[in-house]
Write a protein that holds these residues in place. Sequence first.
Motif, PDB file in Angstrom:
ATOM      1  N   SER A 166       2.881  -5.497   8.362  1.00 48.23           N
ATOM      2  CA  SER A 166       2.445  -5.714   6.829  1.00 48.23           C
ATOM      3  C   SER A 166       2.345  -4.055   5.951  1.00 48.23           C
ATOM      4  O   SER A 166       1.895  -3.303   7.127  1.00 48.23           O
ATOM      5  N   TYR A 167       2.613  -3.806   4.956  1.00 48.79           N
ATOM      6  CA  TYR A 167       2.400  -2.430   3.726  1.00 48.79           C
ATOM      7  C   TYR A 167       0.991  -2.969   3.978  1.00 48.79           C
ATOM      8  O   TYR A 167      -0.123  -3.592   3.216  1.00 48.79           O
ATOM      9  N   GLN A 177      -1.870  -2.917   1.233  1.00 50.86           N
ATOM     10  CA  GLN A 177      -1.779  -3.449   0.285  1.00 50.86           C
ATOM     11  C   GLN A 177      -2.304  -2.864  -1.032  1.00 50.86           C
ATOM     12  O   GLN A 177      -1.106  -2.627  -2.137  1.00 50.86           O
ATOM     13  N   SER A 178      -2.319  -1.036  -0.924  1.00 51.53           N
ATOM     14  CA  SER A 178      -2.384  -0.235  -2.519  1.00 51.53           C
ATOM     15  C   SER A 178      -0.629   0.251  -2.104  1.00 51.53           C
ATOM     16  O   SER A 178      -0.787   0.711  -3.786  1.00 51.53           O
ATOM     17  N   ARG A 183       2.046  -1.368  -1.219  1.00 51.88           N
ATOM     18  CA  ARG A 183       3.178  -2.430  -0.931  1.00 51.88           C
ATOM     19  C   ARG A 183       4.633  -2.499  -1.761  1.00 51.88           C
ATOM     20  O   ARG A 183       5.525  -2.566  -0.960  1.00 51.88           O
ATOM     21  N   PHE A 184       4.187  -2.411  -2.880  1.00 56.06           N
ATOM     22  CA  PHE A 184       5.832  -1.970  -3.611  1.00 56.06           C
ATOM     23  C   PHE A 184       6.351  -1.272  -3.138  1.00 56.06           C
ATOM     24  O   PHE A 184       7.986  -0.886  -3.289  1.00 56.06           O
ATOM     25  N   GLU A 212       7.724  -0.577   0.344  1.00 54.91           N
ATOM     26  CA  GLU A 212       8.938  -1.948  -0.582  1.00 54.91           C
ATOM     27  C   GLU A 212      10.160  -1.454  -1.059  1.00 54.91           C
ATOM     28  O   GLU A 212      11.191  -1.414  -0.621  1.00 54.91           O
ATOM     29  N   SER A 224      11.110  -8.094  -3.856  1.00 53.40           N
ATOM     30  CA  SER A 224      10.455  -8.907  -4.215  1.00 53.40           C
ATOM     31  C   SER A 224      10.524  -8.774  -6.134  1.00 53.40           C
ATOM     32  O   SER A 224      11.684  -7.980  -5.745  1.00 53.40           O
TER      33      SER A 224
END
Length: 49
Positions: free
Chosen positions: A12-13, A15-16, A18-19, A22, A37
């Motif tokens: 998992s990336y 959280q800050s 993530r996008f 991705e 997403s």
Amino acid sequence: MLFGLIYALHLSYPQSLRFTFEFFQKALMNLDGSKLSPKVQALKIKMFQ
């Protein structure tokens, strides 16, 4: 190489970021690009039109 490792190990990336990660992985590098997403998909459409 980092993105390939994250993709291969299904990590998992952070959280800050993530996008950001991705977008690089799925839109620019085309790794698993069919599963975006909604937020990243909208950005990809805006960039590549």
